[in-house]
Design a protein around this motif. Structure first.
Motif, PDB file in Angstrom:
ATOM      1  N   UNK C 234     -17.253   9.906  76.396  1.00 19.98           N
ATOM      2  CA  UNK C 234     -16.794  11.253  76.722  1.00 19.98           C
ATOM      3  C   UNK C 234     -15.967  11.761  75.557  1.00 19.98           C
ATOM      4  N   UNK C 235     -16.402  12.890  75.017  1.00 21.21           N
ATOM      5  CA  UNK C 235     -15.639  13.529  73.947  1.00 21.21           C
ATOM      6  C   UNK C 235     -15.030  14.805  74.509  1.00 21.21           C
ATOM      7  N   UNK C 236     -13.716  14.826  74.624  1.00 23.70           N
ATOM      8  CA  UNK C 236     -13.050  16.032  75.118  1.00 23.70           C
ATOM      9  C   UNK C 236     -12.666  16.922  73.953  1.00 23.70           C
ATOM     10  N   UNK C 237     -13.212  18.158  73.975  1.00 23.05           N
ATOM     11  CA  UNK C 237     -12.912  19.090  72.887  1.00 23.05           C
ATOM     12  C   UNK C 237     -11.893  20.149  73.314  1.00 23.05           C
ATOM     13  N   UNK C 238     -11.550  20.148  74.604  1.00 28.53           N
ATOM     14  CA  UNK C 238     -10.459  21.016  75.078  1.00 28.53           C
ATOM     15  C   UNK C 238      -9.628  20.188  76.043  1.00 28.53           C
ATOM     16  N   UNK C 239      -8.361  20.110  75.777  1.00 28.08           N
ATOM     17  CA  UNK C 239      -7.479  19.185  76.488  1.00 28.08           C
ATOM     18  C   UNK C 239      -6.212  19.929  76.882  1.00 28.08           C
ATOM     19  N   UNK C 240      -5.775  19.792  78.136  1.00 29.61           N
ATOM     20  CA  UNK C 240      -4.513  20.433  78.538  1.00 29.61           C
ATOM     21  C   UNK C 240      -3.373  19.916  77.659  1.00 29.61           C
ATOM     22  N   UNK C 241      -2.433  20.757  77.379  1.00 32.99           N
ATOM     23  CA  UNK C 241      -1.283  20.320  76.578  1.00 32.99           C
ATOM     24  C   UNK C 241      -0.532  19.190  77.285  1.00 32.99           C
ATOM     25  N   UNK C 242      -0.451  19.326  78.611  1.00 29.21           N
ATOM     26  CA  UNK C 242       0.189  18.290  79.420  1.00 29.21           C
ATOM     27  C   UNK C 242      -0.761  17.932  80.560  1.00 29.21           C
ATOM     28  N   UNK C 243      -0.915  16.632  80.822  1.00 28.68           N
ATOM     29  CA  UNK C 243      -1.709  16.213  81.969  1.00 28.68           C
ATOM     30  C   UNK C 243      -3.173  15.991  81.654  1.00 28.68           C
ATOM     31  N   UNK C 244      -3.964  15.759  82.701  1.00 26.68           N
ATOM     32  CA  UNK C 244      -5.388  15.521  82.528  1.00 26.68           C
ATOM     33  C   UNK C 244      -5.695  14.123  82.014  1.00 26.68           C
ATOM     34  N   UNK C 385     -15.400  18.785  78.050  1.00 26.55           N
ATOM     35  CA  UNK C 385     -15.910  17.735  77.188  1.00 26.55           C
ATOM     36  C   UNK C 385     -17.422  17.584  77.287  1.00 26.55           C
ATOM     37  N   UNK C 386     -17.955  16.793  76.394  1.00 26.09           N
ATOM     38  CA  UNK C 386     -19.384  16.476  76.438  1.00 26.09           C
ATOM     39  C   UNK C 386     -19.521  14.969  76.595  1.00 26.09           C
ATOM     40  N   UNK C 387     -20.491  14.587  77.411  1.00 25.73           N
ATOM     41  CA  UNK C 387     -20.611  13.174  77.754  1.00 25.73           C
ATOM     42  C   UNK C 387     -22.014  12.659  77.478  1.00 25.73           C
ATOM     43  N   UNK C 388     -22.087  11.529  76.852  1.00 24.16           N
ATOM     44  CA  UNK C 388     -23.380  10.874  76.607  1.00 24.16           C
ATOM     45  C   UNK C 388     -23.300   9.454  77.156  1.00 24.16           C
ATOM     46  N   UNK C 389     -24.284   9.096  77.941  1.00 27.79           N
ATOM     47  CA  UNK C 389     -24.287   7.760  78.527  1.00 27.79           C
ATOM     48  C   UNK C 389     -25.490   6.967  78.060  1.00 27.79           C
ATOM     49  N   UNK C 390     -25.226   5.787  77.539  1.00 25.88           N
ATOM     50  CA  UNK C 390     -26.301   4.864  77.155  1.00 25.88           C
ATOM     51  C   UNK C 390     -26.526   3.893  78.309  1.00 25.88           C
ATOM     52  N   UNK C 391     -27.731   3.929  78.854  1.00 28.21           N
ATOM     53  CA  UNK C 391     -28.049   2.999  79.939  1.00 28.21           C
ATOM     54  C   UNK C 391     -28.217   1.599  79.355  1.00 28.21           C
ATOM     55  N   UNK C 392     -27.917   0.598  80.182  1.00 30.69           N
ATOM     56  CA  UNK C 392     -27.946  -0.781  79.677  1.00 30.69           C
ATOM     57  C   UNK C 392     -29.009  -1.597  80.419  1.00 30.69           C
ATOM     58  N   UNK C 393     -28.747  -2.872  80.568  1.00 32.33           N
ATOM     59  CA  UNK C 393     -29.727  -3.775  81.158  1.00 32.33           C
ATOM     60  C   UNK C 393     -29.743  -3.669  82.684  1.00 32.33           C
TER      61      UNK C 393
END
Lengths: 413, 413, 413, 413
Positions: C234-244, C385-393
């Motif tokens: 998960x890459x967060x490109x906008x983040x609350x100044x406090x919290x989250x 944010x944008x999220x990329x998930x790599x599936x596994x075994x």
């Protein structure tokens, strides 16, 4: 200058002297009782003894002229937990009377007027037979019937305490409790079950809002013994006209309610079981009273039926050995709920006899059951009885043994 | 002839003499500690004292030459619960320093390099300010900030125990614990927080599998006092490089999580709160050690903010007054879960300072919070601190007071 | 005359025609969402997109001119549960990148300015390295580090969605969700994580009092897949100044918290895991929407570390196979509590980057963890944010594998 | 070019047409039944009908020649939840027959051979009286007796379905269930209670291990009605020789078990109650079937006795209005446990009649009770009955009303 470092404890001698002094003082008693333990004969309570009880005692030559009930003198009651552990701490050769009994129970059933199963899985009433008249063959068959049906009832009984004790001796070593009230100082092995007395004398706080407590909650008798209770025989000679039922639940059926996976998990495990009464820890007298605790099989095989039973109860099971405390708590709580919530594995019995002056007997096997004495009479009508418990074998788990339904070829779903 | 009835208790004199004897013996100590209470100066542990702690003490002229830590001598520790009750049992005039402070906290914030809220509802870090340098105006503003933000942190502090104690006296009556380890016999009011010591010395059984216990569980400090803890100031002078976080949760926010109906039900109710340590009951010395228990408001109003807070914690709340035991248990369990499960009302703080040789201070208000010291370092790295607690007012519920969100005009959904 | 008996069901043809019609209608969507699924490009929400997100997209040539976010058209979204089951229902050859990586991670650590473990058991931050710049050797080492530390953080990142996707492809088959919002119709495999949008658009009812729900509760991503999620980035490109903040908990450590007896009980068992979204049952369209459910190992071995992990989470584990429903419920509830109550196996992360315009990445392994997105910002500050998930075994349990503490030679108490 | 944004929903017309189609298909049925709803007359089951039932029907001229049982035809069963809500949705003038009855019940008791209270707080058996012979005065007194004792039993009854229905009409508006099996299409208002039939026909999955479910769990009948059930009269005409008991618990006594503080909290509150059967939501046909839900007083005053009763049950109470979901869950769970764990407020009844060919009637007041049909016979012996329910008033809470113990002057502890 700084104060010199001093040990918190005075000399070991001081502690020992004090502990010795404690030993001469009053015993601690039952963990739910708020009052002090009374010893010797009770003078004033005899007047409140129900008429039907007095008549029974008179009829059978039982002496209560010194007072009633009787509790052993102070110096005969163990004060320290090591003393309590020492009671019956050695193997006693137990003979399972039900083991070689006639599976059809022809001698017993043939003599009865009626044999009535009260529910499918637990509880049978035998009508038209006096317990006092049973011969050994019938006693063996009754032992087997109790082992199969968990609890067996006899109404309209004329039964002396002496005879009740004799029956108890037939089925095993009779438990003699060191501090529970008795009839008198001769009749060792008979406990007086008189909740009104316990309630007022010992501060057992039963009220309508707090009607769960003491025997009025799910429990099994004497699980902390080296050889815990087998057959308990409670003969009620004074019974409220309405109310005062007892409910039993089957440990065979409780086990059969579990999934095969959970059964396998519990098979072979042990748990810690505790006493109802507490005692002083000689090494640590100030850190609070202790229970007698013993480790037994959690799933035990009954020697007469060969069936597996779930040996737990909410009041006296401390923890499952080998599990983390919270794991043990969660799983035990679930196991208690299996016993308590499945109404199809319970029987609720009303003690009322139809014939005046006679009593009712319930004989149950503590190896395979829990019970709960319903306190709805609120002490307004007397409920009084005498109880004899035959201790049985050291609990064991036979990995080859089957569940009741398995053995009977019933559906396991 | 029948034995004569005798009372279980010997003469009252005997009991009193024995009890007197007990009073000279060792105290019982903390309820989770298995070992004995040690008294006086500890000789051997001083070697294990972290270097950073030793340096701090040396820098500020703190004498630990007699050993470390120090516990008052045996005859100064209360043994009986009545003695423990007598400590600080009278009203003490508490002055709420935050009450008249500047709401904008200009003196405090103006002197700081940065003021950083760590989460929305709880926890603020002040950067670039030495606690030792605060003037009274700033201390008042800090008291208000703590009252609003529940816990305030200062890293990179050079703080002497003496100064820490002085700060504590400013904010209220400093609690002097009768048996918790101290630095030395001069510095009354500073408790040593050294979990490795507690763990080994007192048998506090923390392990990886049992990492919940002692301070490593949700609790609030000193709730059993006549005037319970207000601001607690923990200064850690030895901190694991990794781990050893502390988590706090806000009692204002916990209250705001409840429905208006449940809030109304709890408003005005009281609960019983108990001490961490136990003592002998003089009247009943054998029935087990007792806690000091006091009744306080369950929902309390903070005198500085005027906001309502839910004053419960799993470790030391015994029961809600006026409810049946099971009702109290169910509702308290729910209230604990509100504090513990709502991660949005918690802050987790890592104590690590960036500058070597300096310590980190956390100042929290026990009137409006619970906290939990995470024990993930497993004793492999030292964690040592000194703690000063300023006791506050007798808890009260002002029916006119508002919840935090109400007062701040935030959505109540 | 009596009415003729008629079947309740009309002809099977009628039902089939109706069901076919249903298939053309709107999909059901996420089980916690009250509103309808929106499809296609969203026109109006683009204005509310945080500036930092817009800047990131502009910087990296990401086209959002058609609206934002984008959800696949209606005819591309599965309506029936059999259609949902068909997605990625075949074995996909997974390569565990961490398996043959350098255990010392010299390439990765050597390039970093600082490698900081945030707690003892979980969570590491790598400072001074751009994810976009990693070479394959470093990516392998990062995969191993994630497998060991459960979650790894990078602040101050300048990361394009395209690069994020490329990284995901390196670590496994990238999950393409059939109906979760995306950036646009080209960038398959990137999910948009924008709780404000979900909350308003789909009726996800987060409020202060109801701040537990959706992603703001303990869960693990994509457990219902044939090959469930491995690394989620998960890459967060906008983040609350406090919290989250987000909190993660370690499944290795959760397993190590259990007693050997309970570990043995769970080893080799399987459970049923469900999807977050629901679909129509073609055979029984009126009896309510269904989840995709798959059976996986409850204790799974991680292919890179060889350590055992407890694979359960409160949101998506349906039941343990082979247990009675109530047994499964009680044991799962306990297992969830192990994850949730042991604060020493959790890390709480604040996403705030120090450098404006840059984002923060968290990469965690869903095979060995749960997480919880704290919703304390209450939608007052954007979190995107944008999220990329790599599936596994396909999850497996290797009976020869060890627990983390066993493998590391740490105390098992 | 980017795809055009399209709404997920096709035109509203399409949905409506489909929904209309659904309406002509099969109804959804009982929420615990896995099978389809059968309609019309059942041909094959008539052969399994117990002989005693057949004899009763033959004796009283009941026509079962078309098959048995009978379920209304498909087009008469509501499919949509709005249709189900419309049933009996208007005020019906209820006359409480017990209100003006002779408190001493001289007409009823004078005609009986024996009146026996089965426990202190709940359950009375009337011996030697035929229900079919009661005059109006006696019916009024019986209504009052039921209101006081919660449930009243009559064994050895020769009672026709017609007469049973007539009795039901006397005590209130008779409930006609839209889809529960009936005797035939003439006898509206009589439900067939035949668990073997439900079990096999509808897939009600009762087995030994899963013996809790359907009616075999704690529930109250028809709580979702605009005017919920008052007196329910179940007449069992086929009874297992052993087993098949029913257990009732008193809502008066459950209320009296609560602390005054909790009573006050619940007084005046309302809860949501749901139906056993489910229906399609016309607006949202794909999001799953819905229950009929109505809001009623949680503590209700009985119009005949004026006593307060706790109106909750585990099977059909959805939530307490005004509480947060988790609060409601915790408090309801506690209230259920009060009903279920306090064995002193329960009666367990064995239906067995002593005279062959006759049936047993139980008449209970659903306004003040829960009940549980014990399924220990496992379908091996037939249990069959006919049930008539008289609906009563819209539940109300009279703030002036008293609890049973208050009104009777009993101890409130």
């Amino acid at each position: 200058m700084a104060p010199t470092a001093t040990p918190a404890t005075e000399s070991k001698d001081d502690l020992e002297a004090t502990v010795k002094k404690l030993a001469s003082l009053k015993p601690i008693g039952h963990s739910s009782f708020k009052g002090d333990v009374k010893v010797g004969y009770e003078g004033s309570w005899i007047e409140g003894l129900p008429e039907s009880t007095k008549a029974r005692y008179a009829r059978h030559g039982v002496d209560i002229s010194n007072g009633y009930p009787y509790v052993p003198e102070n110096d005969k009651i163990p004060k320290f937990v090591d003393e309590a552990y020492a009671i019956r701490n050695e193997d006693y050769p137990f003979i399972e009377r039900g083991k070689n009994a006639d599976p059809e129970k022809k001698a017993l059933f043939g003599a009865a007027k009626e044999v009535r199963n009260l529910t499918k899985h637990i509880g049978t009433e035998i009508v038209g037979l006096q317990l006092a008249d049973l011969n050994d063959k019938q006693k063996d068959e009754l032992a087997l019937l109790i082992a199969e049906r968990v609890v067996v009832f006899f109404k309209d009984q004329d039964l002396s305490p002496q005879k009740q004790l004799e029956l108890g001796h037939y089925w095993g070593q009779v438990e003699v409790h060191p501090q529970v009230p008795r009839i008198n100082h001769q009749l060792d092995g008979i406990s007086v079950i008189w909740q009104d007395y316990f309630r007022e004398k010992y501060g057992l706080g039963l009220t309508f809002k707090k009607a769960i407590g003491g025997n009025s909650q799910w429990h099994t008798d004497l699980v902390h013994e080296h050889q815990p209770a087998g057959i308990t025989h409670l003969h009620n000679d004074a019974i409220p006209k309405v109310g005062g039922d007892t409910v039993w639940a089957s440990g065979y059926a409780a086990y059969d309610k579990l999934s095969p996976a959970l059964q396998k998990f519990l098979d072979g495990k042990t748990a810690i079981y505790r006493s109802a009464h507490q005692y002083i820890d000689r090494e640590n007298p100030l850190k609070g009273p202790k229970y007698v605790e013993r480790e037994h099989a959690l799933v035990r095989t009954h020697p007469a039926t060969g069936w597996k039973s779930l040996y737990v109860n909410r009041s006296m099971t401390v923890r499952i050995v080998g599990l983390e405390p919270e794991e043990s708590k969660v799983i035990l709580e679930y196991l208690y709920s299996v016993y308590e919530k499945n109404l199809d594995i319970q029987v609720r019995f009303n003690w009322t006899p139809s014939k005046p002056g006679l009593g009712t007997s319930a004989l149950w096997d503590n190896r395979i059951s829990q019970h709960f004495a319903v306190w709805d009479h609120e002490g307004n009508e007397a409920r009084h009885g005498t109880r004899v418990t035959s201790l049985a074998e050291i609990p064991y788990f036979d990995p080859e043994s089957k569940s009741q339904r398995e053995a009977l070829g019933l559906s396991l779903n």
